[in-house]
Write a protein that holds these residues in place. Structure first.
Motif, PDB file in Angstrom:
ATOM      1  N   THR A  37       2.229  -2.094   9.929  1.00 56.28           N
ATOM      2  CA  THR A  37       1.437  -1.015   9.313  1.00 56.28           C
ATOM      3  C   THR A  37       2.325  -0.120   8.471  1.00 56.28           C
ATOM      4  O   THR A  37       1.973   0.259   7.340  1.00 56.28           O
ATOM      5  N   GLN A  38       3.491   0.223   9.012  1.00 58.77           N
ATOM      6  CA  GLN A  38       4.431   1.058   8.270  1.00 58.77           C
ATOM      7  C   GLN A  38       4.880   0.361   6.990  1.00 58.77           C
ATOM      8  O   GLN A  38       5.071   1.006   5.952  1.00 58.77           O
ATOM      9  N   ALA A  39       5.008  -0.964   7.052  1.00 57.81           N
ATOM     10  CA  ALA A  39       5.422  -1.711   5.861  1.00 57.81           C
ATOM     11  C   ALA A  39       4.396  -1.609   4.745  1.00 57.81           C
ATOM     12  O   ALA A  39       4.749  -1.613   3.555  1.00 57.81           O
ATOM     13  N   LEU A  40       3.118  -1.505   5.111  1.00 61.14           N
ATOM     14  CA  LEU A  40       2.080  -1.359   4.082  1.00 61.14           C
ATOM     15  C   LEU A  40       2.292  -0.088   3.259  1.00 61.14           C
ATOM     16  O   LEU A  40       1.948  -0.045   2.065  1.00 61.14           O
ATOM     17  N   ALA A  41       2.855   0.922   3.888  1.00 63.04           N
ATOM     18  CA  ALA A  41       3.094   2.173   3.170  1.00 63.04           C
ATOM     19  C   ALA A  41       4.191   2.039   2.126  1.00 63.04           C
ATOM     20  O   ALA A  41       4.329   2.899   1.253  1.00 63.04           O
ATOM     21  N   GLU A  42       4.978   0.988   2.219  1.00 62.99           N
ATOM     22  CA  GLU A  42       6.052   0.781   1.245  1.00 62.99           C
ATOM     23  C   GLU A  42       5.566   0.057  -0.006  1.00 62.99           C
ATOM     24  O   GLU A  42       6.318  -0.068  -0.971  1.00 62.99           O
ATOM     25  N   MET A  43       4.304  -0.389   0.005  1.00 62.64           N
ATOM     26  CA  MET A  43       3.790  -1.109  -1.153  1.00 62.64           C
ATOM     27  C   MET A  43       3.571  -0.150  -2.323  1.00 62.64           C
ATOM     28  O   MET A  43       3.180   1.008  -2.116  1.00 62.64           O
ATOM     29  N   PRO A  44       3.819  -0.591  -3.533  1.00 63.70           N
ATOM     30  CA  PRO A  44       3.730   0.307  -4.686  1.00 63.70           C
ATOM     31  C   PRO A  44       2.292   0.680  -5.031  1.00 63.70           C
ATOM     32  O   PRO A  44       1.344  -0.073  -4.769  1.00 63.70           O
ATOM     33  N   GLY A  45       2.136   1.847  -5.629  1.00 60.67           N
ATOM     34  CA  GLY A  45       0.829   2.289  -6.113  1.00 60.67           C
ATOM     35  C   GLY A  45      -0.202   2.352  -5.006  1.00 60.67           C
ATOM     36  O   GLY A  45       0.058   2.838  -3.904  1.00 60.67           O
ATOM     37  N   THR A  46      -1.367   1.822  -5.289  1.00 59.48           N
ATOM     38  CA  THR A  46      -2.481   1.879  -4.330  1.00 59.48           C
ATOM     39  C   THR A  46      -2.859   0.506  -3.796  1.00 59.48           C
ATOM     40  O   THR A  46      -3.918   0.355  -3.188  1.00 59.48           O
ATOM     41  N   ILE A  47      -2.011  -0.480  -3.990  1.00 56.21           N
ATOM     42  CA  ILE A  47      -2.422  -1.849  -3.660  1.00 56.21           C
ATOM     43  C   ILE A  47      -2.642  -2.048  -2.153  1.00 56.21           C
ATOM     44  O   ILE A  47      -3.359  -2.971  -1.749  1.00 56.21           O
ATOM     45  N   ALA A  48      -2.050  -1.179  -1.323  1.00 58.59           N
ATOM     46  CA  ALA A  48      -2.232  -1.326   0.126  1.00 58.59           C
ATOM     47  C   ALA A  48      -3.218  -0.323   0.695  1.00 58.59           C
ATOM     48  O   ALA A  48      -3.458  -0.313   1.909  1.00 58.59           O
ATOM     49  N   LEU A  49      -3.827   0.519  -0.167  1.00 58.94           N
ATOM     50  CA  LEU A  49      -4.666   1.596   0.336  1.00 58.94           C
ATOM     51  C   LEU A  49      -5.891   1.072   1.088  1.00 58.94           C
ATOM     52  O   LEU A  49      -6.253   1.595   2.151  1.00 58.94           O
ATOM     53  N   ASP A  50      -6.543   0.054   0.569  1.00 57.04           N
ATOM     54  CA  ASP A  50      -7.719  -0.490   1.252  1.00 57.04           C
ATOM     55  C   ASP A  50      -7.351  -1.035   2.628  1.00 57.04           C
ATOM     56  O   ASP A  50      -8.100  -0.852   3.610  1.00 57.04           O
ATOM     57  N   ALA A  51      -6.233  -1.699   2.712  1.00 54.83           N
ATOM     58  CA  ALA A  51      -5.796  -2.251   4.001  1.00 54.83           C
ATOM     59  C   ALA A  51      -5.497  -1.136   4.992  1.00 54.83           C
ATOM     60  O   ALA A  51      -5.836  -1.222   6.182  1.00 54.83           O
ATOM     61  N   LEU A  52      -4.888  -0.037   4.516  1.00 55.12           N
ATOM     62  CA  LEU A  52      -4.584   1.096   5.393  1.00 55.12           C
ATOM     63  C   LEU A  52      -5.868   1.788   5.867  1.00 55.12           C
ATOM     64  O   LEU A  52      -5.965   2.200   7.039  1.00 55.12           O
ATOM     65  N   ARG A  53      -6.835   1.939   4.971  1.00 53.45           N
ATOM     66  CA  ARG A  53      -8.112   2.566   5.364  1.00 53.45           C
ATOM     67  C   ARG A  53      -8.798   1.746   6.450  1.00 53.45           C
ATOM     68  O   ARG A  53      -9.384   2.300   7.393  1.00 53.45           O
ATOM     69  N   LEU A  54      -8.748   0.435   6.319  1.00 54.06           N
ATOM     70  CA  LEU A  54      -9.357  -0.420   7.329  1.00 54.06           C
ATOM     71  C   LEU A  54      -8.613  -0.290   8.665  1.00 54.06           C
ATOM     72  O   LEU A  54      -9.238  -0.208   9.728  1.00 54.06           O
ATOM     73  N   LEU A  55      -7.296  -0.222   8.612  1.00 58.28           N
ATOM     74  CA  LEU A  55      -6.502  -0.086   9.838  1.00 58.28           C
ATOM     75  C   LEU A  55      -6.709   1.267  10.512  1.00 58.28           C
ATOM     76  O   LEU A  55      -6.503   1.401  11.720  1.00 58.28           O
ATOM     77  N   ALA A  56      -7.124   2.270   9.734  1.00 58.77           N
ATOM     78  CA  ALA A  56      -7.388   3.587  10.329  1.00 58.77           C
ATOM     79  C   ALA A  56      -8.548   3.527  11.325  1.00 58.77           C
ATOM     80  O   ALA A  56      -8.709   4.435  12.152  1.00 58.77           O
ATOM     81  N   GLN A  57      -9.334   2.443  11.274  1.00 57.87           N
ATOM     82  CA  GLN A  57     -10.432   2.246  12.213  1.00 57.87           C
ATOM     83  C   GLN A  57     -10.070   1.221  13.293  1.00 57.87           C
ATOM     84  O   GLN A  57     -10.945   0.776  14.036  1.00 57.87           O
ATOM     85  N   ASP A  58      -8.818   0.857  13.376  1.00 55.85           N
ATOM     86  CA  ASP A  58      -8.377  -0.190  14.298  1.00 55.85           C
ATOM     87  C   ASP A  58      -8.606   0.231  15.753  1.00 55.85           C
ATOM     88  O   ASP A  58      -8.528   1.423  16.100  1.00 55.85           O
ATOM     89  N   THR A  59      -8.889  -0.728  16.599  1.00 59.62           N
ATOM     90  CA  THR A  59      -9.104  -0.417  18.019  1.00 59.62           C
ATOM     91  C   THR A  59      -7.808  -0.056  18.739  1.00 59.62           C
ATOM     92  O   THR A  59      -7.847   0.548  19.810  1.00 59.62           O
TER      93      THR A  59
END
Length: 333
Positions: free
Chosen positions: A290-312
């Motif tokens: 998850t932390q690695a997604l934050a290292e992605m440039p621009g907004t390309i990982a934003l959708d993935a992070l939003r989905l993970l914010a609802q993770d169980t």
């Protein structure tokens, strides 16, 4: 048969035959009327026995004992000779290595040869401090430095050797290549660490080959070095480093840099998400991914992070939520 003819037929000089006689090793059985040595067939056979044993490295004293002591058994002596021969072979191999090193350096004069030999002695010192001083004291040939890198276990000396090798230029990568074929994973790792500091096509090719090494301690440094060069061949190994640690932060940063390539960004995001979905991934692994997604440039990982914010998985959800808010805040500025 007189001594001259025996010498011609046996290949043993008349002088040596007289020496054998004086030692009592091979005494002619008879004398002529004129007092000359006269050898029988049995004497000549003994001469050939002596020469055969000499060819095995036995001393004349050992040969006399072997031939004259009925109770003597050869096993212990032969075992000692094997040990002695192996020691001589090691010494000869070391000498051959030194000669090849000197030859590869292309010395212009004997003073240059003397400097190389002095450096060899320094690098062979049992003192780590002396070895490090030898590396830093003089400009050494790349071939010599590469050989030393592969055998150096002290981290400080190894670092000095890698630094010197990177400055030496020449055939450094070629000198390190044999290390990648070693059965010792430690040697292969030393080779990879040194190749990581050589920035040429040969070093890059060898690092790429090291990605297939069976030992993660070898694959990891190879992937980090290649990722720093922008080589997308390192992506799978970098993803593994993120998941497994301990170089997850560095690996994530390199993946972020590689994701700047439009044809690779989406693929890297998809690979991270797929690993997050692995049911065998533990909490610590998922947090690193998850932390690695934050290292992605621009907004390309934003959708993935939003989905993970609802993770169980609550820790992952909280981390993803915080990272999403930070990314959205940057966008609004």
């Amino acid at each position: 048969m007189l001594i001259g003819e025996v010498a011609r037929r046996s290949g043993v000089s008349a002088r040596m035959l007289r020496h054998y006689d004086s030692l009592g090793l091979v005494r002619p059985s008879g004398r002529t009327v004129g007092g000359y040595r006269e050898y029988t067939t049995g004497d000549i056979r003994r001469i050939f026995h002596v020469e055969g044993l000499r060819s095995l490295g036995l001393s004349l004293r050992q040969i006399a004992r072997t031939l004259d002591d009925p109770a003597f058994t050869p096993s212990a002596l032969v075992g000692d000779l094997v040990v002695q021969a192996e020691a001589r072979l090691r010494q000869q191999r070391e000498l051959l290595g030194r000669l090849r090193t000197v030859d590869a350096a292309g010395p212009a004069d004997w003073q240059h040869v003397a400097r190389i030999v002095e450096l060899l002695h320094g690098l062979g010192s049992p003192s780590a401090e002396r070895r490090q001083q030898a590396v830093l004291a003089d400009h050494a040939p790349a071939e010599l430095l590469a050989d030393a890198v592969l055998t150096e276990a002290d981290p400080y000396v190894a670092g000095a050797l890698r630094w010197a090798l990177a400055r030496a230029g020449g055939a450094g990568a070629a000198g390190l290549a044999p290390g990648l074929a070693s059965d010792d994973a430690g040697v292969r790792r030393r080779a990879v660490l040194a190749l990581g500091e050589l920035h040429d096509d040969d070093a890059t090719a060898l690092l790429t080959a090291a990605l297939d090494d069976p030992d993660p301690a070898v694959r990891g440094p190879a992937a980090l070095a290649l990722g720093a060069r922008g080589a997308t061949s390192a992506v799978p190994a970098l993803l593994t480093l993120v998941a497994d640690g301990p170089n997850d932060v560095e690996a994530a940063e390199l993946l972020g840099a590689l994701a700047g390539n439009p044809s690779w960004g989406a693929r890297i995001i998809a690979a991270l998400v797929a690993r997050l979905a692995d049911p065998d991934a533990g909490a610590a692994v998922r947090s690193r991914l998850t932390q690695a997604l934050a290292e992605m440039p621009g907004t390309i990982a934003l959708d993935a992070l939003r989905l993970l914010a609802q993770d169980t998985d609550r820790p992952v959800a909280l981390l993803a939520s915080a990272l999403t808010k930070a990314a959205e805040s940057r966008l609004s500025q």
